[in-house]
Design a protein around this motif. Structure first.
Motif, PDB file in Angstrom:
ATOM      1  N   PRO A 248      -0.029 -12.438   7.220  1.00  0.00           N
ATOM      2  CA  PRO A 248       0.246 -12.813   5.826  1.00  0.00           C
ATOM      3  C   PRO A 248       1.310 -13.903   5.754  1.00  0.00           C
ATOM      4  N   LEU A 249       0.903 -15.157   5.879  1.00  0.00           N
ATOM      5  CA  LEU A 249       1.868 -16.248   5.983  1.00  0.00           C
ATOM      6  C   LEU A 249       1.779 -17.194   4.795  1.00  0.00           C
TER       7      LEU A 249
ATOM      8  N   TYR B  94       4.002  -3.883   9.392  1.00  0.00           N
ATOM      9  CA  TYR B  94       2.555  -4.011   9.405  1.00  0.00           C
ATOM     10  C   TYR B  94       2.153  -5.448   9.681  1.00  0.00           C
TER      11      TYR B  94
ATOM     12  N   THR C  92      -0.757   2.090   5.591  1.00  0.00           N
ATOM     13  CA  THR C  92       0.312   1.230   5.085  1.00  0.00           C
ATOM     14  C   THR C  92       0.391   1.246   3.559  1.00  0.00           C
ATOM     15  N   CYS C  93      -0.355   2.146   2.932  1.00  0.00           N
ATOM     16  CA  CYS C  93      -0.347   2.278   1.472  1.00  0.00           C
ATOM     17  C   CYS C  93      -0.952   1.072   0.765  1.00  0.00           C
ATOM     18  N   PHE C  94      -1.751   0.287   1.473  1.00  0.00           N
ATOM     19  CA  PHE C  94      -2.396  -0.828   0.777  1.00  0.00           C
ATOM     20  C   PHE C  94      -3.620  -0.327   0.029  1.00  0.00           C
ATOM     21  N   LEU C  95      -4.313   0.627   0.625  1.00  0.00           N
ATOM     22  CA  LEU C  95      -5.471   1.242  -0.020  1.00  0.00           C
ATOM     23  C   LEU C  95      -5.246   2.737  -0.102  1.00  0.00           C
TER      24      LEU C  95
ATOM     25  N   GLN D  22       7.288 -10.963  11.725  1.00  0.00           N
ATOM     26  CA  GLN D  22       7.385 -10.460  10.364  1.00  0.00           C
ATOM     27  C   GLN D  22       7.291  -8.935  10.329  1.00  0.00           C
TER      28      GLN D  22
ATOM     29  N   PRO E 137      -1.146  -7.335   9.391  1.00  0.00           N
ATOM     30  CA  PRO E 137      -2.544  -7.246   8.974  1.00  0.00           C
ATOM     31  C   PRO E 137      -3.437  -8.102   9.885  1.00  0.00           C
TER      32      PRO E 137
ATOM     33  N   THR F 184      -5.314 -10.687   9.204  1.00  0.00           N
ATOM     34  CA  THR F 184      -4.896 -12.087   9.055  1.00  0.00           C
ATOM     35  C   THR F 184      -3.405 -12.067   8.770  1.00  0.00           C
TER      36      THR F 184
ATOM     37  N   ARG G 211      -5.022   0.122   6.654  1.00  0.00           N
ATOM     38  CA  ARG G 211      -4.636  -0.197   5.277  1.00  0.00           C
ATOM     39  C   ARG G 211      -4.260   1.053   4.496  1.00  0.00           C
TER      40      ARG G 211
END
Ligand SMILES: Nc1ncnc2c1ncn2[C@@H]1O[C@H](COP(=O)(O)OP(=O)(O)OP(=O)(O)O)[C@@H](O)[C@H]1O
Ligand SMILES: [Mg+2]
Lengths: 258, 332
Positions: free
Chosen positions: B84-85, B78, B48-51, B145, B80, B82, B45
């Motif tokens: 991301p759908l 990325y 991927t710049c999520f955190l 994706q 994740p 789960t 995370r």
């Protein structure tokens, strides 16, 4: 700009493939139609009475029909505690719950574009609700000749008030991953914003005036009268900015905190 | 391609990632291995710049995740943990949406969507609602994706979770086929996955990096000595496993004989040699000369599993996925 549109389209798609948009449309159109029908009946009775008593003053459709419908308390109340919370509750809460927020947040697209896209989609749905209610008034233009300007101003007021509330609702949805909590929180906050004006009814002190100024519904009154008061428009526009700004802050802090 | 230095992530009460540093070269497939809660997802995370990291730096394709997140995001695909759908979208619609998010458009996007659908084996269900897909298909859409915009760097968090054995193999092949022009970091708890897919492995435990090496070196490190699996059949069922075991232990070069099991009059042993001794020939001779049948003799590969368990403190980290057993079976 393009990114905003991509998000907006996606949100509209999810509104219109799920029943929520149709349920809201049906429900709101029915209630609005009923209110309208009642006011038309009252208007007819009154004009009949006026004729019988021989006065026959020129009955003003704008004053006697359009305004009572637009300022009907029930309509405003439904918008505030039902329509807007139901539209905004899923905006961010659902993405956080299902993890799709991870896709949005790791795509080369800015937070503000995500927020604006979502808010605009919510606004578009809300505007389509208003559009269906406006059809009722269309029928007045067929049989009479009311002035369209106060009506347009009235709708502008509804749109601005809705836009402001939608922005606040978007913010509250960004605070949680649970749609129900988002909805209940939004309803609570909106009810507070609604009743903030009460003390001004019996108090003249400054604090009561300030509270009244903050109250959402207060600013809508002038629009129903067909008056475009910049003070009221500014109130709603600032609320839109505030709501969207807080949303972007909360998206940021989501990253820093979690 | 990916450079991580002194990366640390603190949550309110947990130190999830503790000063880890590593590098991933362009075109490599690197496995990120660790038990539950080791900090794999957290590290990904951050990449991927999520955190944001609490301390340390991470750069992807030369761009810092904090200073130039947009540049990093453009270059990363990325998946994740789960996928991301959006359940209310059809697969084709969804991939188109993601493509647009990544900045693609028009005819090139449309043809890329088809290409990716073919590659991830979801073309036949492209008009299905994502909400109605099975877990494995969702995982495939998640993978599709991640690669839609043909990113330089792929970060895949447990890409084969929930897939059936056939699909696991296909996914591994897919990942390997992406390798020459993509840099891939994938996390997993399934050890054979790393052995089969990755060139390089990072083992992380409780937020700390405990090993980084090539898969080949790690295997050799633990191997050194030879290890052989034997199945011996006594001629008239009268010979018991103990006698065989004693006989095997006297063969020169044998350090240890482990009794595994007995079925009717067949017994299975695992025999380890002393360092640098070759014992297979002697073992076979000893058995045959004693009048037993040698049913099977094969080297038992030292798996990463042992190394992994050594490094992460001996406990079994995770229930092996049922799929793993099947895949191992297919390899033998
Ligand atoms: N949002 C969060 N808030 C607080 N703590 C968290 C959060 N996310 C993860 N953690 C903690 O950080 C540690 C590392 O978690 P992480 O999800 O990175 O592990 P992982 O290696 O991906 O595990 P798994 O194999 O189970 O997916 C765990 O102790 C976890 O409890
Ligand atoms: Mg994880």
């Amino acid at each position: 700009m393009r990114n905003i549109w991509v998000i907006c389209q996606k949100e509209l798609h999810s509104y219109f493939v799920s029943p929520i948009a149709y349920v809201l449309l049906t429900m709101f159109s029915l209630i609005f139609g009923y209110v309208f029908w009642n006011e038309v009946r009252i208007f007819n009775l009154e004009s009949l009475q006026a004729q019988m008593s021989g006065q026959a003053p020129p009955m003003n459709v704008n004053e006697m029909l359009i305004r009572p419908v637009l300022s009907n308390g029930l309509i405003g109340f439904i918008i505030v505690v039902l329509i807007v919370p139901l539209i905004t509750m899923r905006l961010f809460a659902e993405e956080k719950r299902t993890g799709t927020i991870e896709l949005l947040a790791t795509s080369p697209i800015r937070d503000i574009e995500i927020i604006l896209g979502k808010w605009l989609a919510a606004l578009a749905l809300y505007a389509s609700l208003l559009f269906f209610t406006a059809l009722n008034f269309g029928f007045l233009f067929k049989y009479g000749n009311p002035d369209w300007r106060p009506l347009a101003v009235g709708y502008l007021g509804l749109l601005l008030e809705g836009g402001a509330l939608l922005a606040v609702g978007t913010f509250i949805s960004a605070l949680t991953r649970n749609q129900i909590i988002a909805a209940v929180g939004t309803i609570g906050v909106f009810l507070l914003l609604w009743i903030l004006e009460w003390p001004s009814g019996y108090e003249t002190a400054t604090w009561a005036q300030v509270m009244a100024y903050c109250s959402v519904n207060k600013h809508y009154e002038s629009f129903t009268k067909g008056v475009l008061d910049s003070k009221d428009a500014i109130y709603y526009i600032s609320l839109i900015f505030l709501g969207l700004f807080l949303t972007s802050r909360s998206m940021e802090s989501l990253r820093w905190r979690s | 391609m990916i450079t991580v230095q002194g990366l640390t992530k603190r949550y309110a009460h947990t130190l999830a990632v503790d000063h880890i540093s590593f590098e991933v070269q362009k075109g490599q497939i690197v496995g990120f291995l660790g038990p539950n809660g080791a900090g794999k997802t957290t590290t990904m995370r951050i990449l991927t710049c999520f955190l944001p990291p609490s301390e340390g730096t991470a750069t992807v394709a030369g761009f810092d995740v904090l200073d130039q997140p947009m540049e990093v995001k453009k270059r990363i695909g990325y998946l994740p943990e789960t996928p991301p759908l959006y359940p209310e979208m059809e697969i084709g619609e969804y991939l188109t949406f993601v493509g647009k998010l990544k900045g693609m458009s028009g005819a090139s996007l449309a043809s890329r969507v088809e290409e990716v659908e073919e590659r991830c084996a979801i073309a036949d269900v492209r008009n299905k609602l994502i909400g109605k897909l099975s877990k494995g298909y969702r995982q495939r859409v998640g993978l599709a994706q991640a690669i839609i915009h043909n990113p330089e760097v792929l970060i895949l968090d447990e890409p084969t979770a929930g897939l059936d054995p056939k699909q696991i193999i296909e996914t591994r092949d897919l990942i390997r086929s992406l390798a020459p022009d993509h840099t891939i970091l994938l996390s997993t708890h399934i050890l054979p996955e790393v052995e089969q897919t990755c060139e390089q492995v990072l083992i992380i435990n409780k937020g700390k990096l405990v090993a980084t090496d090539s898969v080949h070196n790690l295997q050799n490190r633990a191997r050194g000595a030879e290890s052989v699996l034997l199945e011996v059949e006594g001629r008239n069922g009268a010979v018991d496993a103990q006698t065989i075991q004693h006989r095997l232990e006297t063969v020169s070069g044998v350090s240890r004989v482990l009794f595994k099991e007995t079925r009717s009059n067949r017994s299975v042993f695992e025999v380890e040699s002393l360092k640098d001794r070759f014992i297979r020939g002697d073992l076979a001779r000893a058995i045959v000369e004693s009048g037993w049948n040698l049913n099977e003799l094969r080297p038992s590969a030292v798996s990463l599993e042992e190394i992994f368990l050594q490094l992460t403190g001996g406990e079994k980290a995770d229930e092996p996925a049922p799929a793993e057993a099947v895949v191992q079976g297919e390899n033998q």
